[in-house]
Motif scaffolding. Structure first.
Motif, mmCIF file in Angstrom:
data_model
loop_
_atom_site.group_PDB
_atom_site.id
_atom_site.type_symbol
_atom_site.label_atom_id
_atom_site.label_comp_id
_atom_site.label_asym_id
_atom_site.label_seq_id
_atom_site.Cartn_x
_atom_site.Cartn_y
_atom_site.Cartn_z
ATOM 1 N N TYR A 4 0.841 -1.194 0.000
ATOM 2 C CA TYR A 4 0.000 0.000 0.000
ATOM 3 C C TYR A 4 0.879 1.247 0.000
ATOM 4 O O TYR A 4 1.998 1.245 0.522
ATOM 5 C CB TYR A 4 -0.890 0.029 1.249
ATOM 6 C CG TYR A 4 -1.919 -1.076 1.304
ATOM 7 C CD1 TYR A 4 -3.146 -0.940 0.653
ATOM 8 C CD2 TYR A 4 -1.682 -2.252 2.017
ATOM 9 C CE1 TYR A 4 -4.092 -1.947 0.710
ATOM 10 C CE2 TYR A 4 -2.628 -3.257 2.080
ATOM 11 C CZ TYR A 4 -3.841 -3.104 1.425
ATOM 12 O OH TYR A 4 -4.773 -4.090 1.482
ATOM 13 N N GLU A 52 -5.032 10.149 -1.713
ATOM 14 C CA GLU A 52 -5.508 9.048 -0.878
ATOM 15 C C GLU A 52 -4.657 7.788 -1.084
ATOM 16 O O GLU A 52 -4.248 7.484 -2.208
ATOM 17 C CB GLU A 52 -6.975 8.732 -1.190
ATOM 18 C CG GLU A 52 -7.958 9.668 -0.506
ATOM 19 C CD GLU A 52 -7.837 9.600 1.018
ATOM 20 O OE1 GLU A 52 -7.955 8.491 1.571
ATOM 21 O OE2 GLU A 52 -7.625 10.648 1.636
ATOM 22 N N GLU A 112 -3.595 3.917 -1.630
ATOM 23 C CA GLU A 112 -4.175 2.903 -2.507
ATOM 24 C C GLU A 112 -3.228 1.703 -2.593
ATOM 25 O O GLU A 112 -2.123 1.726 -2.036
ATOM 26 C CB GLU A 112 -4.411 3.484 -3.907
ATOM 27 C CG GLU A 112 -3.147 3.989 -4.579
ATOM 28 C CD GLU A 112 -3.434 4.655 -5.912
ATOM 29 O OE1 GLU A 112 -3.184 4.000 -6.948
ATOM 30 O OE2 GLU A 112 -3.908 5.806 -5.914
ATOM 31 N N ASP A 138 -12.065 -5.720 -1.221
ATOM 32 C CA ASP A 138 -12.406 -5.392 0.166
ATOM 33 C C ASP A 138 -11.547 -4.222 0.639
ATOM 34 O O ASP A 138 -10.319 -4.327 0.728
ATOM 35 C CB ASP A 138 -12.160 -6.615 1.054
ATOM 36 C CG ASP A 138 -12.623 -6.396 2.488
ATOM 37 O OD1 ASP A 138 -13.127 -5.294 2.788
ATOM 38 O OD2 ASP A 138 -12.468 -7.309 3.311
ATOM 39 N N THR A 139 -12.168 -3.095 0.934
ATOM 40 C CA THR A 139 -11.434 -1.889 1.334
ATOM 41 C C THR A 139 -11.210 -1.807 2.844
ATOM 42 O O THR A 139 -10.632 -0.835 3.322
ATOM 43 C CB THR A 139 -12.194 -0.631 0.879
ATOM 44 O OG1 THR A 139 -13.511 -0.622 1.482
ATOM 45 C CG2 THR A 139 -12.333 -0.599 -0.632
ATOM 46 N N THR A 140 -11.649 -2.821 3.578
ATOM 47 C CA THR A 140 -11.528 -2.779 5.042
ATOM 48 C C THR A 140 -10.077 -2.650 5.486
ATOM 49 O O THR A 140 -9.734 -1.821 6.336
ATOM 50 C CB THR A 140 -12.143 -4.035 5.674
ATOM 51 O OG1 THR A 140 -13.504 -4.161 5.261
ATOM 52 C CG2 THR A 140 -12.085 -3.961 7.193
ATOM 53 N N LEU A 189 -7.447 -1.599 3.759
ATOM 54 C CA LEU A 189 -6.897 -0.306 3.342
ATOM 55 C C LEU A 189 -7.329 0.800 4.292
ATOM 56 O O LEU A 189 -6.520 1.647 4.696
ATOM 57 C CB LEU A 189 -7.329 0.020 1.915
ATOM 58 C CG LEU A 189 -6.916 1.397 1.367
ATOM 59 C CD1 LEU A 189 -5.407 1.568 1.407
ATOM 60 C CD2 LEU A 189 -7.437 1.587 -0.048
ATOM 61 N N ASN A 190 -8.583 0.797 4.668
ATOM 62 C CA ASN A 190 -9.090 1.821 5.599
ATOM 63 C C ASN A 190 -8.420 1.691 6.969
ATOM 64 O O ASN A 190 -8.133 2.692 7.625
ATOM 65 C CB ASN A 190 -10.605 1.697 5.741
ATOM 66 C CG ASN A 190 -11.344 2.068 4.465
ATOM 67 O OD1 ASN A 190 -10.829 2.831 3.648
ATOM 68 N ND2 ASN A 190 -12.535 1.526 4.279
ATOM 69 N N THR A 191 -8.160 0.448 7.386
ATOM 70 C CA THR A 191 -7.493 0.221 8.670
ATOM 71 C C THR A 191 -6.066 0.736 8.654
ATOM 72 O O THR A 191 -5.571 1.298 9.647
ATOM 73 C CB THR A 191 -7.500 -1.280 9.013
ATOM 74 O OG1 THR A 191 -8.841 -1.760 9.046
ATOM 75 C CG2 THR A 191 -6.838 -1.538 10.357
ATOM 76 N N ARG A 234 -4.854 3.125 6.664
ATOM 77 C CA ARG A 234 -4.732 4.471 6.075
ATOM 78 C C ARG A 234 -3.820 5.377 6.885
ATOM 79 O O ARG A 234 -2.926 6.036 6.343
ATOM 80 C CB ARG A 234 -6.120 5.100 5.937
ATOM 81 C CG ARG A 234 -6.110 6.476 5.277
ATOM 82 C CD ARG A 234 -7.515 7.044 5.156
ATOM 83 N NE ARG A 234 -7.507 8.305 4.463
ATOM 84 C CZ ARG A 234 -7.256 9.479 5.040
ATOM 85 N NH1 ARG A 234 -6.970 9.524 6.341
ATOM 86 N NH2 ARG A 234 -7.258 10.602 4.336
ATOM 87 N N SER A 235 -4.023 5.432 8.196
ATOM 88 C CA SER A 235 -3.221 6.321 9.051
ATOM 89 C C SER A 235 -1.745 5.935 9.017
ATOM 90 O O SER A 235 -0.869 6.813 8.976
ATOM 91 C CB SER A 235 -3.744 6.292 10.487
ATOM 92 O OG SER A 235 -5.065 6.783 10.561
ATOM 93 N N ASN A 245 -3.830 16.020 5.755
ATOM 94 C CA ASN A 245 -4.591 14.785 5.960
ATOM 95 C C ASN A 245 -3.781 13.757 6.706
ATOM 96 O O ASN A 245 -2.598 13.938 6.960
ATOM 97 C CB ASN A 245 -5.059 14.206 4.608
ATOM 98 C CG ASN A 245 -3.936 14.104 3.603
ATOM 99 O OD1 ASN A 245 -2.849 14.641 3.786
ATOM 100 N ND2 ASN A 245 -4.194 13.405 2.510
#
Length: 206
Positions: free
Chosen positions: A99, A125, A127, A172-174, A176-178, A180-181, A206
């Motif tokens: 990522y 963002e 990815e 599944d974007t779960t 990636l969202n986890t 992200r930070s 951001n």
């Protein structure tokens, strides 16, 4: 004596000229070094960031179980092609996902450079930058069942299972969202170090 002093002076001048010429001819092409020699502007900072292109900062290794069962798709099978007996397979699929951020998506409007040499940026963002699937299959890890006149599960079926698992994981974007930070934090650390060499301080929105 005067001629000797004059010759020495001329030699010193020639040496100085040679040093200056060498500095010009062999000037470093390092973008950070070039920006150090002059006041940086937003376009130059953007260009420096974009040299990193698709920047992968976080790597995750996953193992997902792929399941195939011939009976679950009987309704969609042409009766003329239906075969007697059930065939099933359960297998692990190992996936490595990188990522990061595609810096080519950064725009000049995402950069603010104030008079105090503080650079404020808005990162694109996070990815998926790259992914790798382990192609080798250890058949000792497979759980298979073939009934009646059905053949054993072959390589084609195994590859189909892998492709399906990879498709589901990438959709599944779960995860990636986890992450992200963490991805953004790793990117900030890299660019903060780069800008520090230029005498600039980094702030990220951001």
């Amino acid at each position: 004596m005067k001629r000797t002093i004059g010759s020495c002076a001329l030699a010193l001048v020639l040496c100085a000229v040679a040093v200056v010429a060498a500095n010009i001819l062999f000037k470093s092409a390092d973008p950070v070094e070039e920006l150090l020699q002059k006041k940086a502007d937003k376009q130059e900072i953007l260009g420096l960031f974009q040299t990193k292109a698709q920047l992968a900062t976080t790597e995750v290794k996953l193992r997902r179980m792929g399941i195939y069962d011939s009976e679950t798709s009987l309704a969609t099978i042409n009766p003329a092609n239906w075969k007697l007996g059930r065939r099933a397979c359960i297998m692990p699929v190992d996936i490595t996902i990188k990522y990061g951020i595609d810096m080519q998506k950064m725009k000049i409007s995402d950069i603010i450079l104030d008079t105090a040499n503080i650079v404020t940026i808005r990162l694109p963002e996070p990815e998926i930058i790259d992914r790798h699937v382990e192609m080798r299959t250890d058949r000792r890890e497979l759980v298979t069942m073939s009934g009646w006149l059905r053949d054993e599960v072959g390589e084609q079926t195994i590859q189909t299972i892998k492709n399906k698992v990879v498709e589901q994981v990438l959709a599944d974007t779960t995860l990636l969202n986890t992450l992200r930070s963490e991805i953004l934090a790793n990117t900030r650390t890299l660019f903060r170090s780069m800008l520090l060499q230029m005498g600039l301080e980094l702030r990220v929105e951001n």
